[in-house]
Design an enzyme around this catalytic site. Structure first.
Site, short mmCIF file in Angstrom:
data_model
loop_
_atom_site.label_atom_id
_atom_site.label_comp_id
_atom_site.label_asym_id
_atom_site.label_seq_id
_atom_site.Cartn_x
_atom_site.Cartn_y
_atom_site.Cartn_z
N GLU A 42 0.80 -1.23 0.00
CA GLU A 42 0.00 0.00 0.00
C GLU A 42 0.83 1.28 0.00
O GLU A 42 0.29 2.37 -0.19
CB GLU A 42 -1.02 0.00 1.14
CG GLU A 42 -0.43 -0.01 2.54
CD GLU A 42 -0.24 -1.42 3.08
OE1 GLU A 42 -0.14 -2.37 2.28
OE2 GLU A 42 -0.17 -1.55 4.33
N ASN A 43 2.14 1.17 0.21
CA ASN A 43 2.96 2.38 0.09
C ASN A 43 3.23 2.74 -1.37
O ASN A 43 3.88 3.74 -1.64
CB ASN A 43 4.27 2.22 0.87
CG ASN A 43 5.09 1.03 0.40
OD1 ASN A 43 4.55 -0.04 0.18
ND2 ASN A 43 6.37 1.24 0.23
#
Lengths: 232, 220
Positions: free
Chosen positions: B47-48
């Protein structure tokens, strides 16, 4: 061309004062504005409210500002392995608003894009939604979240040009593009500062209109938080 | 015989299907990527800001601009893409991700999950977990069934602050696989050699035991 270049970090951060709200890009230690953070430490500005996904580690990134007690309020999604952060939070010395990561990203983007508020399902039914308006759409529950308001946004990009156009590299992109233009003044530090025309307009991630001041950082340590490797 | 963390990951890898975009949380879930069958087309999202995440780099190839959500150095596979955090959570919120695997401190028999805070003791922050559990189509929890004090983490009602409400579909622990159904935790599979009694003793919430509970099938 409208020039956004400033000489150095000192000029770039002119006007920053005690008590201001500052957005700081980066995820973990990746893509943090190292030069601007070092300048904030040097200036000794206090009572800052910082909006950033994390607060670095004990001795790097925003951890440097925590050490000097320059941060009064921290808005973040993750405390993680930062012992100093956890300790100042539990003692009540540091006010902390923990915010779901996607909500944090969208609150930056909303500020950037001129959207005052939005509905998201994240946090519905949890303490994050306490005191907030909720609404049902098609049988699913959503929480109303508002855009951030900030005085400065401090971001880091890989390459930039004198017009403030930015290109990010790998996962160091993260929150950086979303904070551009989301505050009164956006300061971008870059590894490579190029003349206009040097960047391909098709490959620009953030147009210079979202950036007020750009400078070439003098030092990028780019520390790795968790070095994980495999052997050949 | 209770499974170890790698074996839990191996069992969860059986849930992968070709064409799946998958988000793996920190801890046991990360290990799932080590057990993907070669003929399966799956892509891992972190998700980064990466889709198409590859294995850890070789020594000397580490790149500080290339990490996963656990801040570990990683690689990007051919076909990978990078994007900002809002786009990343758009993939999650917009239900473009097919499967989410994450850890938990407690799961209730209604499918509620708690995994971000123990008041007064430990505050990790929710990171992306609240966004993931609020939006994912299919959530599997990977965890040890009993905590260090010997208490069951499969409970009637969560006592810890919630991360999400009625969202967990399946749980894989060292002892068994459970599905969340209307009546509670439905026992789906047992770890090889584990008895119903052991599993029952490690489950504080309502356990539903069908007539036949097969053992997990995989080479240990």
């Amino acid at each position: 061309m409208i020039t956004k270049t400033v000489r150095d970090v000192t000029v770039a951060l002119q006007g920053i004062q005690n008590g201001m709200t500052v957005m700081v890009g980066g995820f973990g230690l990746s893509g943090i504005p190292e030069n601007a953070i070092a300048e904030l430490v040097r200036l000794g500005v206090k009572n800052l409210t910082c909006i950033s996904n994390n607060a670095g580690i004990d001795d790097f990134g925003l951890g440097l500002l925590l050490q000097k007690k320059q941060i009064n309020t921290m808005i973040a999604s993750y405390v993680g392995e930062n012992a100093l952060f956890e300790q100042q939070m539990i003692s009540g010395e540091l006010k902390v608003t923990l915010t779901p990561q996607g909500t944090l990203a969208e609150k930056c983007r909303a500020a950037q894009m001129g959207i005052p508020a939005f509905y998201t399902p994240a946090g519905y039914g949890t303490e994050v939604a306490e005191g907030k308006e909720t609404r049902e759409f098609d049988g699913k529950h959503y929480v109303l979240e508002t855009a951030y308001k900030a005085d400065f946004a401090l971001v880091k990009a890989w390459k930039g040009d004198e017009a403030g156009n930015l290109i990010f590299r790998g996962t160091s992109r993260n929150f950086n593009p979303l904070m551009c233009g989301a505050a009164q003044i956006t300061v971008a530090e870059v590894e490579e500062l190029l003349p206009v025309g040097a960047l391909n307009p098709n490959e620009i991630h953030i147009p210079g209109i979202f950036v007020n001041r750009i400078f070439k950082g003098i030092q990028f340590e780019k520390r790795i938080e968790q070095r994980t490797v495999q052997s050949k | 015989m209770a499974l170890d963390k790698n074996q839990i990951a191996k069992r969860i890898a059986q849930e992968l299907k070709s064409g799946y975009y998958v988000n793996l949380g920190i801890g046991i879930p990360t290990l799932v990527s080590n057990y993907v069958p070669e003929d399966l087309e799956v892509e891992f999202q972190s998700e980064n800001g990466i889709l198409g995440m590859g294995p850890f780099p070789f020594v000397g190839q580490e790149d500080p601009d290339l990490i996963n959500a656990g801040k570990q150095t990683i690689t990007a596979l051919p076909g990978a893409s990078f994007f900002d955090s809002a786009t990343s959570f758009g993939m999650i919120r917009g239900q473009h991700i097919d499967l989410t695997v994450l850890g938990a401190m407690e799961v209730s028999e209604k499918g509620d999950i708690a995994n971000w805070k123990i008041p007064g003791k430990l505050v990790k922050g929710m990171g992306g977990a609240m966004d993931l559990v609020a939006s994912a189509k299919n959530i599997i929890v990977a965890m040890m069934q009993v905590n260090r004090s010997g208490e069951s983490k499969l409970v009637s009602h969560c006592s810890l602050p919630l991360t999400g409400v009625a969202c967990v579909k399946r749980i894989v622990t060292e002892l068994a696989v459970f599905d969340i159904v209307k009546e509670g935790f439905l026992l789906v599979e047992r770890a090889p050699g584990e008895t119903i009694e052991t599993i029952q003793n490690a489950t504080a919430g309502t356990l539903i035991v069908p007539d036949q509970v097969p053992e997990m099938r995989f080479s240990l």
